[in-house]
Each structure stands twice: as structure tokens, then as C-alpha cells.
Write a protein that holds these residues in place. Structure first.
Motif, PDB file in Angstrom:
ATOM      1  N   PHE A  70      -1.693  10.467  -2.070  1.00 27.51           N
ATOM      2  CA  PHE A  70      -2.048   9.793  -3.319  1.00 27.51           C
ATOM      3  C   PHE A  70      -3.333  10.405  -3.872  1.00 27.51           C
ATOM      4  N   TRP A  71      -4.271  10.595  -3.003  1.00 27.40           N
ATOM      5  CA  TRP A  71      -5.552  11.184  -3.398  1.00 27.40           C
ATOM      6  C   TRP A  71      -5.356  12.592  -3.929  1.00 27.40           C
ATOM      7  N   ARG A  72      -4.523  13.380  -3.240  1.00 28.07           N
ATOM      8  CA  ARG A  72      -4.337  14.774  -3.660  1.00 28.07           C
ATOM      9  C   ARG A  72      -3.602  14.879  -4.986  1.00 28.07           C
ATOM     10  N   GLU A  73      -2.709  13.919  -5.229  1.00 24.80           N
ATOM     11  CA  GLU A  73      -1.988  13.961  -6.505  1.00 24.80           C
ATOM     12  C   GLU A  73      -2.873  13.576  -7.682  1.00 24.80           C
ATOM     13  N   ASN A  74      -3.830  12.725  -7.423  1.00 22.63           N
ATOM     14  CA  ASN A  74      -4.587  12.147  -8.527  1.00 22.63           C
ATOM     15  C   ASN A  74      -5.961  12.744  -8.751  1.00 22.63           C
TER      16      ASN A  74
END
Lengths: 301, 326
Positions: free
Chosen positions: B36-40
Motif C-alpha cells: 500500500f505504501w509503495r503504491e501510494n
């Protein structure tokens, strides 16, 4: 509407019917020109009056009779403004604020807009909606707590309240415009750069930012105009009279405290004339961008 | 979240290249949170300045101002809750409020149509395909370019007792106090008179609206026998409606916060017997000259609610009109 009538007038026909139409159009045209000249004169008159007043002597200013044109133009009034340390200092402060904002606002607005236009992330729509709703928010609501905040940060009586908040986008409208503009550009360039391994910052600085040039010019003109004439900001974020005045605030200050400065109205008018020259020249140069910019902000709203 | 969001951008290039290959083989290696962190993080990095700005300079002051509106707060000494008493006082015992409120509404609701209508007429003129029309446009727009404070200085002088307007009126044996008058109608009307000189702003608005309407529409309408008013009503208005609507909304919000009287009647902008006192100036006086922060906050929330109602009304009207056309 009449331009349609004009464009539909055939110019090649030679029969008499068309000739009478032509003379009619000619009379119409002359009337319109006359009307425009009249309106133009009315609109420009205050400005001419101001220039004339700025060239008057002390006696002419003080006289109860109406003096339209000074007997002897006093160009020394302008010299007095240019040599006045108060105005020079105010000019320096204004230039500092403007140069800072001219860099900060377009850069931060396009930076944020690039995120909205080119990236997917959680909370995007909510954030965008919230940002847009701040356009409807009256600035009056936030100014009292902001005064208190700046006070505790020690920002009052400095130029920081006029500059630092602008590194966060400088207003929803600019971000909104830049985003609409970026969205109208092909996304493929960006995708190609991504495949080639360009990171987000590189894509912004080398692809997004250069493409934004038209909207950046529009933002810059508006930033210049709003900061150049802003007297309300300095008026609020001051603690006492030691405030580093901007040019507009300085003029306001001489208005309110005629005791403090021994400026007569002619000197203030001269300062006013000098102040209005710069935006006028800017408008002459960037007329087209301004009109198109307004069109842009409307169509997507 | 905010403090860490800016750090990973340095390593981003490296990470992207490094992880592209092994990711299909080992997708389970990262937790959901990490993915989630890497996508956002990329998007979050771009909007981080906005989040900080909105939080610090918009959301926090709004909440603070709402809280203060329930207190008797002078910024320094007094700070005690009074509940709704500030609001009750505004509507019942404040001797100035209704006058100020009336002035504000009168100014806002008259000023916006004046700008739109006069701007439209001027734009029609400035849209003629004549030679030298560009020069006329510049002249029409010139008064708008002059900074507000400078034109305030100028108009204050022209409206003064021995000023040019009164010298002109004296030819007919008349005299007016203009915005020094104690009659609100006279005083505010003289502000309208002053604003008439900057109708170039409205002109630019309409010009750009005209520009985005295809000429063919007008030609077709003309062939079908549509007169000037029909063309205006069925082509110009619908085609430029979104833009005009947007501008009406922002203009109304702006005029409700008009503070130009500060320079016309310095230093407090109230005018003689509150004749040109308007809400934004009233709030300024309460908060910064009178140091009644609590009461000023309550007033500013009243103004905000009024603007909110007007804006909502406009959006409602738009829906009504747009719905009828469908």
C-alpha cells in the motif's frame, strides 16, 4: 453580435442594393468607433487626471478651484518619490515578496498538480475535493487564528506571512488550473519516461514542468498583480509601525496617517502613477495569455 | 505519515529497477501495508506540500476560529467560554450588525449583476472585427490594471468635497458627499460608480467566453432567422454558462468579503455613521482594532454561513435551470 453582420457582408458585389447596405454598415462602423472612443476616454480619464495631479505644485493641490492641467509640470514630484527612503525600502520589500512568490507559487502549484494529474494514490479524490472547497471558503474565517499562529511563530512584523504559506501551492485555483492543463496533455510521454526508468521527480522536472509553460505564465501574471497591489495582507500581519512595508501598504499608510509623512496628495499620486506603470506594461505584453487563461479556468470549472 | 513521506524519493529510482524482476516470484515477501505504501508514496510525495498547507493554514485556523467563537477571548487576558452568547449577541443586541449586514448584501447583490451586464455590453463592442480593436481592449482594461490602493487614492480625491465630481455637480447647483454621506444608499452607490471604471474585468471574462463559442452556431442561427436577443439567449448564454456560473460564484464570495472601504474611509473603513461598513471590515475592526477575537470569530462564522447559503442557493438555481432545459 454585430461582428456576424459584418462578416456576412459580401464585399465583391457591385449592384446598388448592396451598395446601400454597405453605406449603412459604414455608418454603423463609424458610430461604433465613436462610441468606443467615448467609452475609452471616460475610462482613461481618471488615470490621466491622476498623472496631471501628480505633476501639480503644492499651491495647485491646495487651491479650492479645480485645476485640470498644471501650469508648470513639476517633475520634481517624481524625483521626490524616487528619493524617498520610505518608498525605496517599500519597493525593495515588494520586490522580495514578488520574486519569492513568482518562483514559489508556479513551482509548488504545478508540483502538486502533477501529483493529481499523473499519479494514483489513496485519498486523491477526497483531498482534491477538500482543496476545491477551500476556494469557497472566505479568508476572513482563518485570519484571526492565523494572526495568533504567526504571532507565536514570531512571523508578525516580517515578510514571512506573505511568502512562506505560498510554498504550499499558493491557492486552490492555481493548482486546479495546472491540473486541468496537465490532464489535457498526452499521458504517453509520461508513461514512456516511466518505462525508461525515470523517477517521479525527474518526470516532473524534465517533462511536466516544461510542458506547463503557458499555465505558468498565467499564474505568474496573476501572482504579480495580486502581490503588487496587496495592502490588506501587510495591514493584518503587522504588530506595530515597524512593519517592513510593501509599496501598496506604504501608500495605504500615508493615506491613513497623513501626519506621519509630509507627503502631499501630488507626491502620493506620483507614487501611484509609478506603481500602476508596471502592471499596465505587463498587461500590454501578456494580453493574449490572460484572456486565454480566463477561458481555460472557466471551461473546466 | 507526512514526516516520512519525503524520505524515500531518493532511493526510488534504484528500488524500481531492482524490484521489477523479482516481484512476480516473490509477491508474498511484502506485507499488505508495505505494498500500500509503495503504491501510494509517489502521489503522496507530490501532494505533501498541499496537505501541510491545507492543514496548517486552512483546517487548523478554521477549527480554532470555530472554537474561539464560543469564547470571550481578547487574545491576551480573557479566555472563558460563553457558549452561544456571541452568536445570540450578534443577532439580538449588536446595534451595528444588521446595518452592516444589510450594507454587505446590498453591495454584493447589486455589484455582481452590474459587473456582468456592463461587462457584457462592453465585450460586445470590443468583439467587433474592426481595425485597432486590440488597442481599444487595452484601454478598456487599463483601469483594472491599476492596483486597488492606487485607485482608492485617486477616487478618494475625486470624490472629496472640492474634488472633480463635486466641481462638476456644482455646475448644476448640486452637491454630494459620495461615500462620506451618512446615507448608505448614496455612499455604497458611489462605490458602484467607482467600480464602473473597472468593468474591463467583466469584459475580459465575456470575451474569453465568446472566443470559445464556435462562429458557425451564430451563422446557422442567423440563417434560421434568429435575432440578436435570440442568439444571445440561445447560444451565448448556454455555451458560456459553466464559465459564467463559476465566475458568479467566485465573484459573490469575493464581494461578500469586500474590504476596499478600508482605504476609502481610513483607518477603520466604517464610513460616516456606519454608512459603508461591511462585514469583512467589521470583523477586521472587531478582531484587530477592538481585540475581540472571540466575537470576531463568531462574526466570521456568520459571514461564512451566509456565503455558504448563497453559494448553495446558486448551485440549486443552476440545477433547476439545467434540469428544465434537458
Amino acid at each position: 453580435m454585430a461582428e456576424i453582420a459584418q462578416s456576412l457582408q459580401p464585399t465583391v458585389n457591385s449592384d446598388s442594393l448592396n451598395r446601400s447596405k454597405k453605406t449603412k454598415a459604414k455608418i454603423f462602423r463609424i458610430c461604433m468607433y465613436a462610441l468606443m472612443v467615448l467609452i475609452g476616454l471616460i475610462l482613461v480619464f481618471p488615470y490621466l487626471f491622476m498623472i496631471s495631479k501628480s505633476l501639480m505644485s503644492r499651491e495647485e493641490i491646495a487651491s479650492a478651484e479645480l485645476v485640470l492641467i498644471p501650469a508648470v509640470p513639476q517633475f520634481s514630484n517624481y524625483l521626490q518619490v524616487v528619493q524617498d527612503s520610505g518608498y525605496i525600502e517599500a519597493f525593495g520589500n515588494t520586490m522580495f515578496v514578488i520574486i519569492f512568490n513568482l518562483i514559489a507559487v508556479p513551482l509548488s502549484a504545478t508540483f502538486i498538480a502533477f501529483g493529481f494529474a499523473r499519479c494514483k494514490f489513496w485519498g486523491k479524490n477526497v483531498l482534491f475535493g477538500f482543496m476545491l472547497s477551500t476556494m469557497m471558503l472566505p479568508a476572513v474565517v482563518t485570519q484571526i487564528p492565523l494572526y495568533s499562529l504567526y504571532n507565536s511563530l514570531g512571523w508578525l512584523n516580517t515578510l514571512l506571512p506573505l511568502t512562506i504559506p505560498n510554498i504550499t501551492g499558493g491557492g486552490a485555483i492555481y493548482i486546479f488550473l495546472a491540473r486541468s492543463f496537465l490532464q489535457s496533455l498526452p499521458k504517453e510521454i509520461d508513461d514512456a519516461a516511466k518505462i525508461d526508468g525515470a523517477g517521479p521527480l525527474r518526470r516532473y522536472f524534465f517533462i511536466g514542468l516544461p510542458l506547463c509553460k503557458p499555465i505558468i505564465i498565467y499564474i505568474m501574471i496573476n501572482v504579480f498583480n495580486s502581490n503588487w497591489g496587496d495592502y490588506y495582507g501587510p495591514l493584518i500581519w503587522r504588530l506595530n509601525d515597524d512593519f517592513p512595508a510593501t509599496l501598496a501598504y506604504r501608500v495605504f499608510y500615508t493615506l491613513t496617517n497623513s501626519m506621519v509623512s509630509n507627503d502631499m496628495i501630488n507626491i502620493r499620486m506620483a507614487a501611484g502613477v509609478l506603481m500602476s506603470v508596471v502592471p499596465a506594461v505587463l498587461f500590454f505584453i501578456f494580453q493574449k495569455q490572460l484572456i486565454e487563461g480566463v477561458a481555460m479556468d472557466g471551461l473546466k470549472g | 505519515m507526512y514526516s516520512t513521506a519525503s524520505s524515500p524519493d531518493k532511493t526510488k529510482n534504484g528500488e524500481y529497477r531492482g524490484e521489477a524482476a523479482p516481484s512476480p516470484a516473490a509477491p508474498r515477501k511484502y506485507s499488505k501495508l508495505h505494498r500500500f505504501w509503495r503504491e501510494n508514496r509517489e502521489g503522496w510525495m507530490f501532494v505533501l506540500p498541499l496537505v501541510i498547507g491545507l492543514g496548517l493554514f486552512t483546517a487548523y485556523p478554521m477549527v480554532q476560529s470555530l472554537i474561539w467563537s464560543f469564547f470571550n477571548y481578547t487574545g491576551i487576558r480573557y479566555y472563558y467560554p460563553v457558549g452561544l452568547n456571541n452568536y445570540i449577541a450578534i443577532f439580538t443586541s449588536d446595534i451595528n450588525f444588521w446595518k452592516v449586514f444589510g450594507n454587505t448584501c446590498f453591495y454584493a447583490f447589486v455589484s455582481v449583476p452590474i459587473v456582468l451586464i456592463s461587462g457584457y455590453l462592453l465585450a460586445c463592442l470590443a468583439n467587433l472585427p474592426y481595425k485597432g480593436i486590440g488597442a481599444f481592449r487595452v484601454i478598456f482594461y487599463l483601469p483594472c490594471v491599476i492596483p486597488g490602493i492606487v485607485s482608492g487614492l485617486l477616487w478618494k480625491d475625486m470624490f472629496s468635497t472640492n474634488g472633480i465630481f463635486n466641481q462638476f455637480l456644482a455646475l448644476f447647483g448640486a452637491h454630494s458627499d459620495f461615500f462620506l454621506s451618512n446615507n448608505s444608499m448614496v455612499a455604497i452607490s458611489s462605490i458602484f460608480l467607482m467600480n464602473l471604471w473597472s468593468i474591463g474585468g467583466g469584459m475580459i471574462l465575456w470575451l474569453s467566453a465568446f472566443k470559445s463559442i464556435p462562429v458557425q452556431l451564430y451563422e446557422a442561427a442567423k440563417i434560421d432567422g434568429g435575432g440578436i436577443f435570440a442568439r444571445f439567449w440561445y447560444i451565448t448564454i448556454p455555451c458560456s454558462a459553466p464559465m459564467i456560473f463559476f465566475n458568479i460564484v467566485t465573484m459573490l464570495i469575493g464581494t461578500f468579503q469586500y474590504n476596499g472601504t478600508l482605504m476609502l474611509y481610513p483607518p477603520n473603513g466604517e464610513g460616516y455613521q456606519n454608512s459603508i461598513n461591511m462585514l469583512a471590515v467589521y470583523i477586521y475592526n472587531e478582531a484587530f482594532l477592538g481585540l475581540r477575537w472571540g466575537y470576531g470569530s463568531a462574526l466570521s462564522w456568520v459571514l461564512m454561513v451566509v456565503i455558504g447559503i448563497v453559494t448553495a442557493g446558486l448551485f440549486g438555481a443552476r440545477r433547476l435551470i439545467a434540469g428544465k432545459e434537458d
